[in-house]
Design an enzyme around this catalytic site. Sequence first.
Site, short mmCIF file in Angstrom:
data_model
loop_
_atom_site.label_atom_id
_atom_site.label_comp_id
_atom_site.label_asym_id
_atom_site.label_seq_id
_atom_site.Cartn_x
_atom_site.Cartn_y
_atom_site.Cartn_z
CG HIS A 36 -0.22 6.83 5.29
ND1 HIS A 36 0.84 7.35 5.98
CD2 HIS A 36 0.05 5.51 5.12
CE1 HIS A 36 1.72 6.39 6.22
NE2 HIS A 36 1.27 5.26 5.73
CG HIS A 54 -1.27 1.28 7.19
ND1 HIS A 54 -0.42 0.89 8.20
CD2 HIS A 54 -0.54 2.08 6.37
CE1 HIS A 54 0.77 1.45 8.00
NE2 HIS A 54 0.73 2.17 6.90
CD GLU A 55 -1.40 2.49 2.54
OE1 GLU A 55 -0.96 3.65 2.38
OE2 GLU A 55 -0.68 1.56 2.95
CB CYS A 66 4.48 2.33 7.70
SG CYS A 66 4.07 3.81 6.78
CG LEU A 67 6.53 1.06 1.81
CD1 LEU A 67 6.14 1.36 0.36
CD2 LEU A 67 7.63 0.00 1.86
N GLY A 95 0.84 -1.19 0.00
CA GLY A 95 0.00 0.00 0.00
C GLY A 95 0.88 1.23 0.00
CD GLN A 139 3.15 5.80 2.73
OE1 GLN A 139 2.22 5.24 2.16
NE2 GLN A 139 4.09 5.14 3.39
NI NI Z 1 2.12 3.32 5.79
#
Ligand code: NI
Length: 185
Positions: free
Chosen positions: A142, A138-139, A96-97, A45, A50
């Site tokens: 963000h 989760h996304e 998370c990236l 995701g 991000q």
């Molecule tokens: Ni994330």
Amino acid sequence: MIYPIVVYGDPVLRQKAVDIEPGDLDVKQLSEDMFETMEAAHGVGLAAPQIGKSIRMFVVDGRPMEDENMHDFVKVFINPQLIEENGEEWPFEEGCLSIPNIREEVSRPKKIRLKYFDENWTPHEEEFDGVKARIIQHEYDHIEGVLFTDHLTPFKKRMLKGKLQNISKGKMKVDYRVAIPVKSK
Ligand code: NI
């Protein structure tokens, strides 16, 4: 185009992102770039903040996951609205990236109902559950300026404080391109 991924400590990750107006930008091109960026970083995701864009859009791709039920989960979500969250809360280990090398269990409700547009501006209203719901939750966080670490207990947050500070200074090992918010002296 592969974007560098913004990491913990960058203010863009804390902003509430704004809706996209059709015609504002080429959402097809941007979604291709986001898929490419996510694939290069082996993520499932990726939300627009991000890559430094404070707009309400994210992409998901469940194909790297072992679970075959996730292999059809390749989608673009534009201007999503979470209209319902229900079912029992269940713990699942999230990463998370933007927060490399940290994984922690987070509890969230099992089911969601979501309104969104796809990359062709076709509107959808859909229910998701289990891991699919989890990735979307989760996304969605963000684009609200929320990170998974915000859901942890005060004790866990204290435990992770040093690691998170190091990430914001670029003191971590990561095998994809990142944008470091704070220049370390
Ligand atoms: Ni994330």
